[in-house]
Write an enzyme that holds these catalytic residues in place. Structure first.
Site, PDB file in Angstrom:
ATOM      1  N   ARG A  16      12.988  -2.124  12.004  1.00  0.00           N
ATOM      2  CA  ARG A  16      11.700  -1.886  12.669  1.00  0.00           C
ATOM      3  C   ARG A  16      11.490  -2.921  13.761  1.00  0.00           C
ATOM      4  O   ARG A  16      11.220  -4.092  13.484  1.00  0.00           O
ATOM      5  CB  ARG A  16      10.549  -1.973  11.665  1.00  0.00           C
ATOM      6  CG  ARG A  16      10.506  -0.814  10.699  1.00  0.00           C
ATOM      7  CD  ARG A  16       9.229  -0.892   9.905  1.00  0.00           C
ATOM      8  NE  ARG A  16       9.131   0.208   8.961  1.00  0.00           N
ATOM      9  CZ  ARG A  16       8.069   0.412   8.211  1.00  0.00           C
ATOM     10  NH1 ARG A  16       7.031  -0.380   8.295  1.00  0.00           N
ATOM     11  NH2 ARG A  16       8.043   1.416   7.374  1.00  0.00           N
ATOM     12  N   ARG A  54      -1.087  -8.978  13.272  1.00  0.00           N
ATOM     13  CA  ARG A  54      -1.640  -7.886  12.458  1.00  0.00           C
ATOM     14  C   ARG A  54      -2.483  -8.428  11.312  1.00  0.00           C
ATOM     15  O   ARG A  54      -3.538  -7.871  10.988  1.00  0.00           O
ATOM     16  CB  ARG A  54      -0.515  -7.028  11.872  1.00  0.00           C
ATOM     17  CG  ARG A  54       0.074  -6.065  12.822  1.00  0.00           C
ATOM     18  CD  ARG A  54       1.030  -5.142  12.082  1.00  0.00           C
ATOM     19  NE  ARG A  54       1.857  -4.473  13.048  1.00  0.00           N
ATOM     20  CZ  ARG A  54       3.138  -4.242  12.902  1.00  0.00           C
ATOM     21  NH1 ARG A  54       3.768  -4.623  11.816  1.00  0.00           N
ATOM     22  NH2 ARG A  54       3.815  -3.625  13.831  1.00  0.00           N
ATOM     23  N   ARG A 109      -9.943   1.488   8.978  1.00  0.00           N
ATOM     24  CA  ARG A 109      -9.658   0.085   9.279  1.00  0.00           C
ATOM     25  C   ARG A 109     -10.790  -0.603  10.022  1.00  0.00           C
ATOM     26  O   ARG A 109     -10.741  -1.813  10.208  1.00  0.00           O
ATOM     27  CB  ARG A 109      -8.384  -0.017  10.120  1.00  0.00           C
ATOM     28  CG  ARG A 109      -7.144   0.306   9.336  1.00  0.00           C
ATOM     29  CD  ARG A 109      -5.913   0.079  10.158  1.00  0.00           C
ATOM     30  NE  ARG A 109      -4.737   0.184   9.320  1.00  0.00           N
ATOM     31  CZ  ARG A 109      -3.511   0.253   9.777  1.00  0.00           C
ATOM     32  NH1 ARG A 109      -3.292   0.222  11.076  1.00  0.00           N
ATOM     33  NH2 ARG A 109      -2.497   0.337   8.949  1.00  0.00           N
ATOM     34  N   LYS A 165       0.821  -1.217   0.000  1.00  0.00           N
ATOM     35  CA  LYS A 165       0.000   0.000   0.000  1.00  0.00           C
ATOM     36  C   LYS A 165       0.852   1.263   0.000  1.00  0.00           C
ATOM     37  O   LYS A 165       0.579   2.181  -0.757  1.00  0.00           O
ATOM     38  CB  LYS A 165      -0.943   0.015   1.212  1.00  0.00           C
ATOM     39  CG  LYS A 165      -2.004  -1.051   1.208  1.00  0.00           C
ATOM     40  CD  LYS A 165      -2.942  -0.933   2.385  1.00  0.00           C
ATOM     41  CE  LYS A 165      -2.260  -0.944   3.734  1.00  0.00           C
ATOM     42  NZ  LYS A 165      -1.601  -2.207   4.089  1.00  0.00           N
ATOM     43  N   ARG A 215      11.417  -6.263   5.217  1.00  0.00           N
ATOM     44  CA  ARG A 215      11.392  -4.818   5.455  1.00  0.00           C
ATOM     45  C   ARG A 215      11.875  -4.497   6.864  1.00  0.00           C
ATOM     46  O   ARG A 215      12.610  -3.533   7.083  1.00  0.00           O
ATOM     47  CB  ARG A 215       9.980  -4.270   5.244  1.00  0.00           C
ATOM     48  CG  ARG A 215       9.861  -2.775   5.484  1.00  0.00           C
ATOM     49  CD  ARG A 215       8.436  -2.303   5.316  1.00  0.00           C
ATOM     50  NE  ARG A 215       7.607  -2.800   6.413  1.00  0.00           N
ATOM     51  CZ  ARG A 215       6.292  -2.748   6.432  1.00  0.00           C
ATOM     52  NH1 ARG A 215       5.630  -2.230   5.421  1.00  0.00           N
ATOM     53  NH2 ARG A 215       5.620  -3.194   7.472  1.00  0.00           N
TER      54      ARG A 215
END
Length: 193
Positions: free
Chosen positions: A133, A144, A88, A13, A127
């Site tokens: 992260r 998630r 969401r 996204k 990622r």
């Protein structure tokens, strides 16, 4: 052009939002980026958001809704925007409808990026390594995705009923996926030049 880009975490996204928003000359608005900036700055909102994100949960609607309403009121959104990662929940859909109603505009289209779950997990973990992260561990990523399936995926059906939904395969090169999105918007009679 007022667009909403939906899809599970890792579906691309953010990458596509930047590409498509640039194509239409509108700002890409990502709640994830807003949250991460607040976390990095250790603002009160950032500390609160961090506790939810580290558990793989969504930040409470009232916090997210207020941030989105403020952002959509900025002057660069007057001619359009692309929302990435919002709404969401059904309550956020209602709030977005109310925000847009107050300004006398509506969404032009909702694009849903789809991808296979194991590929999404692979992408997010890669990622996480590249960007250091801490919130992207495998257990948090899988949580998630579960939360997305339960809470967010049903929103696609609501937008489909409104005639706004275009579903696009999110796997492939950035260019291939962007072309699929533009083709889906054109097929939905959007003014794509």
């Amino acid at each position: 052009m007022r667009l909403l880009l939906m899809g599970p975490p890792g579906a691309g996204k953010g990458t596509q939002a930047t590409t498509i928003a640039a194509r239409f000359g509108i700002p890409a608005i990502s709640t994830g980026d807003i949250f991460r900036a607040n976390v990095a700055q250790r603002t009160d909102l950032g500390v609160l958001a961090d506790s939810y994100m580290n558990a793989g949960e969504y930040v409470p609607d009232e916090v997210t809704n207020a941030m989105v309403a403020d952002r959509l009121a900025d002057g660069d959104c007057a001619d359009g925007f692309l929302l990435d990662g919002y709404p969401r929940t059904p309550q956020q859909v209602d709030e977005l409808d109310a925000i847009l109603d107050r300004t006398g505009v509506g969404l032009d289209a909702v694009v849903l990026l789809e991808a296979e779950i194991d590929e999404l997990v692979r992408r997010i973990l890669l990622r996480a390594q590249e960007e250091n992260r801490a919130d992207d561990t495998e257990s948090v990523v899988r949580r998630r995705l579960e939360v997305y399936t339960t809470e967010t995926a049903p929103l696609a059906a609501a937008y489909d009923v409104r005639g706004l939904l275009a579903t696009v395969d999110g796997l492939g090169s950035v260019e291939e996926v962007a072309e699929r999105i533009l083709a889906a918007l054109a097929a939905a009679s959007m003014a794509v030049e």
